[in-house]
Design a protein around this motif. Structure first.
Motif, PDB file in Angstrom:
ATOM      1  N   UNK A  65      88.146  37.103 -18.043  1.00  0.00           N
ATOM      2  CA  UNK A  65      88.228  36.232 -19.212  1.00  0.00           C
ATOM      3  C   UNK A  65      87.753  36.975 -20.445  1.00  0.00           C
ATOM      4  N   UNK A  66      88.463  36.794 -21.549  1.00  0.00           N
ATOM      5  CA  UNK A  66      88.237  37.611 -22.743  1.00  0.00           C
ATOM      6  C   UNK A  66      86.844  37.440 -23.342  1.00  0.00           C
ATOM      7  N   UNK A  67      86.357  36.193 -23.438  1.00  0.00           N
ATOM      8  CA  UNK A  67      85.053  35.992 -24.073  1.00  0.00           C
ATOM      9  C   UNK A  67      83.930  36.543 -23.200  1.00  0.00           C
ATOM     10  N   UNK A  68      84.034  36.325 -21.890  1.00  0.00           N
ATOM     11  CA  UNK A  68      83.055  36.944 -20.979  1.00  0.00           C
ATOM     12  C   UNK A  68      83.038  38.451 -21.165  1.00  0.00           C
ATOM     13  N   UNK A  69      84.249  39.044 -21.220  1.00  0.00           N
ATOM     14  CA  UNK A  69      84.344  40.484 -21.339  1.00  0.00           C
ATOM     15  C   UNK A  69      83.774  41.009 -22.644  1.00  0.00           C
ATOM     16  N   UNK A  70      84.061  40.321 -23.747  1.00  0.00           N
ATOM     17  CA  UNK A  70      83.536  40.760 -25.048  1.00  0.00           C
ATOM     18  C   UNK A  70      82.015  40.658 -25.086  1.00  0.00           C
ATOM     19  N   UNK A  71      81.473  39.572 -24.551  1.00  0.00           N
ATOM     20  CA  UNK A  71      80.016  39.405 -24.511  1.00  0.00           C
ATOM     21  C   UNK A  71      79.382  40.499 -23.671  1.00  0.00           C
ATOM     22  N   UNK A  72      79.959  40.738 -22.497  1.00  0.00           N
ATOM     23  CA  UNK A  72      79.422  41.771 -21.613  1.00  0.00           C
ATOM     24  C   UNK A  72      79.431  43.136 -22.290  1.00  0.00           C
ATOM     25  N   UNK A  73      80.476  43.431 -23.058  1.00  0.00           N
ATOM     26  CA  UNK A  73      80.570  44.710 -23.771  1.00  0.00           C
ATOM     27  C   UNK A  73      79.486  44.821 -24.835  1.00  0.00           C
ATOM     28  N   UNK A  74      79.303  43.773 -25.623  1.00  0.00           N
ATOM     29  CA  UNK A  74      78.274  43.801 -26.665  1.00  0.00           C
ATOM     30  C   UNK A  74      76.883  43.984 -26.054  1.00  0.00           C
ATOM     31  N   UNK A  75      76.607  43.272 -24.964  1.00  0.00           N
ATOM     32  CA  UNK A  75      75.302  43.400 -24.305  1.00  0.00           C
ATOM     33  C   UNK A  75      75.110  44.802 -23.722  1.00  0.00           C
ATOM     34  N   UNK A  76      76.172  45.340 -23.147  1.00  0.00           N
ATOM     35  CA  UNK A  76      76.112  46.657 -22.507  1.00  0.00           C
ATOM     36  C   UNK A  76      75.763  47.746 -23.510  1.00  0.00           C
ATOM     37  N   UNK A  77      76.210  47.591 -24.751  1.00  0.00           N
ATOM     38  CA  UNK A  77      75.900  48.580 -25.774  1.00  0.00           C
ATOM     39  C   UNK A  77      74.393  48.673 -26.009  1.00  0.00           C
ATOM     40  N   UNK A 123      86.865  24.964 -19.286  1.00  0.00           N
ATOM     41  CA  UNK A 123      85.641  25.647 -19.717  1.00  0.00           C
ATOM     42  C   UNK A 123      85.153  25.022 -21.007  1.00  0.00           C
ATOM     43  N   UNK A 124      84.007  25.451 -21.465  1.00  0.00           N
ATOM     44  CA  UNK A 124      83.463  24.966 -22.722  1.00  0.00           C
ATOM     45  C   UNK A 124      84.271  25.516 -23.896  1.00  0.00           C
ATOM     46  N   UNK A 125      84.005  24.994 -25.078  1.00  0.00           N
ATOM     47  CA  UNK A 125      84.744  25.367 -26.280  1.00  0.00           C
ATOM     48  C   UNK A 125      84.560  26.851 -26.585  1.00  0.00           C
ATOM     49  N   UNK A 126      85.635  27.567 -27.027  1.00  0.00           N
ATOM     50  CA  UNK A 126      85.517  28.992 -27.359  1.00  0.00           C
ATOM     51  C   UNK A 126      84.391  29.259 -28.359  1.00  0.00           C
ATOM     52  N   UNK A 127      83.650  30.317 -28.112  1.00  0.00           N
ATOM     53  CA  UNK A 127      82.545  30.712 -28.981  1.00  0.00           C
ATOM     54  C   UNK A 127      81.191  30.232 -28.505  1.00  0.00           C
ATOM     55  N   UNK A 128      81.191  29.199 -27.673  1.00  0.00           N
ATOM     56  CA  UNK A 128      79.928  28.623 -27.199  1.00  0.00           C
ATOM     57  C   UNK A 128      79.210  29.569 -26.250  1.00  0.00           C
ATOM     58  N   UNK A 129      79.965  30.312 -25.428  1.00  0.00           N
ATOM     59  CA  UNK A 129      79.337  31.189 -24.435  1.00  0.00           C
ATOM     60  C   UNK A 129      78.438  32.221 -25.103  1.00  0.00           C
ATOM     61  N   UNK A 131     103.854  36.792 -23.437  1.00  0.00           N
ATOM     62  CA  UNK A 131     102.478  36.298 -23.373  1.00  0.00           C
ATOM     63  C   UNK A 131     101.945  35.854 -24.739  1.00  0.00           C
ATOM     64  N   UNK A 132     102.726  36.077 -25.779  1.00  0.00           N
ATOM     65  CA  UNK A 132     102.236  35.774 -27.123  1.00  0.00           C
ATOM     66  C   UNK A 132     102.566  34.329 -27.486  1.00  0.00           C
ATOM     67  N   UNK A 133     101.543  33.559 -27.724  1.00  0.00           N
ATOM     68  CA  UNK A 133     101.730  32.186 -28.169  1.00  0.00           C
ATOM     69  C   UNK A 133     100.601  31.827 -29.113  1.00  0.00           C
ATOM     70  N   UNK A 134     100.726  30.680 -29.762  1.00  0.00           N
ATOM     71  CA  UNK A 134      99.783  30.324 -30.831  1.00  0.00           C
ATOM     72  C   UNK A 134      98.490  29.770 -30.255  1.00  0.00           C
ATOM     73  N   UNK A 135      97.679  30.710 -29.719  1.00  0.00           N
ATOM     74  CA  UNK A 135      96.344  30.370 -29.223  1.00  0.00           C
ATOM     75  C   UNK A 135      95.329  31.181 -30.017  1.00  0.00           C
ATOM     76  N   UNK A 136      94.536  30.503 -30.820  1.00  0.00           N
ATOM     77  CA  UNK A 136      93.561  31.181 -31.678  1.00  0.00           C
ATOM     78  C   UNK A 136      92.182  31.166 -31.034  1.00  0.00           C
ATOM     79  N   UNK A 137      92.071  31.840 -29.901  1.00  0.00           N
ATOM     80  CA  UNK A 137      90.777  31.858 -29.235  1.00  0.00           C
ATOM     81  C   UNK A 137      90.585  33.086 -28.367  1.00  0.00           C
ATOM     82  N   UNK A 138      91.343  34.145 -28.643  1.00  0.00           N
ATOM     83  CA  UNK A 138      91.222  35.362 -27.837  1.00  0.00           C
ATOM     84  C   UNK A 138      90.132  36.253 -28.429  1.00  0.00           C
ATOM     85  N   UNK A 139      89.284  36.815 -27.568  1.00  0.00           N
ATOM     86  CA  UNK A 139      88.160  37.638 -28.007  1.00  0.00           C
ATOM     87  C   UNK A 139      88.394  39.109 -27.684  1.00  0.00           C
TER      88      UNK A 139
END
Length: 415
Positions: free
Chosen positions: A84-96, A132-138, A192-200
């Motif tokens: 999942x994109x938000x999990x992955x982005x968070x994990x990357x930021x923490x890993x730094x 899942x919860x609303x994007x950005x909450x994680x 795969x491209x559609x109007x979803x404004x929540x990709x991290x």
């Protein structure tokens, strides 16, 4: 789902850097992340959505960006795929910052698992069903839990948004998470491209000669690049459920010592259980109640909406479950992996039993997706009905209600 059952249906991802990541158990019952080339039920739902696509003309003009080497300033961060994109982005930021947390642990600590079915809120003209919860909450939850100070910004000015990205990245030398729209992401398969404004995604570098940025997208198999023009376009995507306004976020500072995870794990489990089973019966839209609510509504779709509209709604649910609810079964497998890891970190081996129960519930969700896709595609010899789907959802809703009630009691006892 077992590792050997992870589907490999390479239909839309050929020659693309994007792949699904699924969580499945090995022969010893241990969760592993496994690459998947796609799954037929998800592709069937996508096929149907594309038949009804309002953006066919614009999509026909699109091309997929070929992978290319990046040259320029780049922070020392390796690419790691995630389900999942938000999990992955968070994990990357923490890993730094030297904080190594697995994707399931990020998701579990942030109490990301949820369910809602909201017929009064529309996405692409159809009711929102979320797993899942609303994007950005994680990001907000887990950094608060760990005592990490962060910054999140949105902008009215596109140029100011790009200047601040460069300032944080190039001057402060910090990776930056950006929330982007998927419709104009050039390295995604066109379908795969559609109007979803929540990709991290996570921005980790810039070539100042070309203006290209180096991107870690956890749904990709490697680092990717994006031009300044394209990044600006996806940061300020016009379509979708809500305007992004260049949303970006980064870590300002981390504490000298990260808190002990054991009490945080129990606290997060309690919160997830509360989200799933605390709603009174007269609030039918959320948690386990929401699953039972959908089970009642889905039986009437064909008679009230007609066959075509009912299939559109069904395809939307499948995509929310298996495409946006990534990792398989609407995050249920990721949560099962979290409980398994939690058992090891806390010493509470009984959490392995709850992990196995969650895996079984995830398998029921996969069965739902399979049978629903047969209705959407009219597969010969597989004549499932909306009533059968309703019965299966009723079973899932009751199973989740019992599961989270039991898990809540268990965690309350050991605390």
């Amino acid at each position: 789902m077992k590792i050997e059952e992870v589907p490999q249906d390479l239909k839309y991802c050929k020659d693309a850097v994007v792949r699904d990541q699924c969580y499945a158990v090995d022969e010893d019952g241990k969760y592993q992340m496994v690459k998947s080339d796609g799954w037929t039920p998800k592709n069937d739902a996508l096929d149907y959505a594309l038949e009804e696509d309002k953006d066919k003309d614009e999509r026909a003009r699109m091309t997929m960006q070929a992978t290319s080497d990046f040259h320029g300033f780049e922070l020392p961060l390796s690419h790691q795929p995630a389900a999942h994109c938000e999990n992955g982005a968070i994990s990357t930021l923490l890993r730094y910052y030297g904080i190594e947390l697995s994707e399931p642990m990020v998701f579990g600590l942030a109490s990301g698992l949820f369910f809602t079915h909201l017929p009064f809120i529309k996405m692409s003209g159809m009711p929102v069903t979320a797993f899942r919860t609303f994007p950005g909450v994680l990001f907000k939850r887990i950094t608060s839990l760990l005592g990490i100070k962060t910054v999140t910004r949105r902008y009215l000015s596109e140029e100011k948004a790009m200047r601040q990205l460069d300032q944080v990245l190039l001057e402060q030398k910090k990776p930056v998470g950006c929330v982007v729209g998927m419709f104009n992401l050039p390295y995604l398969p066109i379908e795969y491209r559609f109007h979803f404004n929540g990709h991290n995604v996570c921005i980790i570098g810039k070539d100042e000669e070309t203006g290209d940025y180096c991107v870690l997208d956890s749904n990709a198999t490697q680092k990717v690049t994006i031009s300044r023009e394209d990044l600006l376009k996806v940061r300020f995507a016009k379509g979708g459920t809500y305007p992004l306004m260049g949303q970006m976020y980064w870590i300002k500072s981390v504490p000298e010592h990260i808190p002990d995870l054991k009490p945080l794990i129990f606290k997060s489990i309690k919160k997830t259980c509360w989200y799933m089973v605390s709603q009174p019966d007269f609030i039918p839209y959320a948690g386990a109640n929401g699953i039972l609510y959908l089970s009642r509504r889905i039986r009437t779709w064909e008679s009230k909406m007609g066959a075509r509209r009912a299939k559109q709604n069904l395809a939307q649910v499948i995509r929310m479950l298996e495409e946006i609810g990534t990792g398989g079964a609407g995050f249920r497998f990721i949560y099962g992996a979290f409980l398994q890891e939690a058992a090891e970190k806390t010493g509470e081996s009984c959490l392995n039993d709850y992990s196995a129960r969650m895996t079984a519930i995830g398998d029921l969700w996969r069965e739902f997706a399979y049978k629903a896709s047969r209705i959407v595609k009219h597969r010969a010899g597989e004549n499932y009905t909306y009533d059968e789907l309703g019965d299966l959802l009723k079973t899932i809703g009751n199973e989740e209600k019992a599961f989270f009630t039991d898990l809540d009691r268990f965690v309350s006892h050991i605390r």
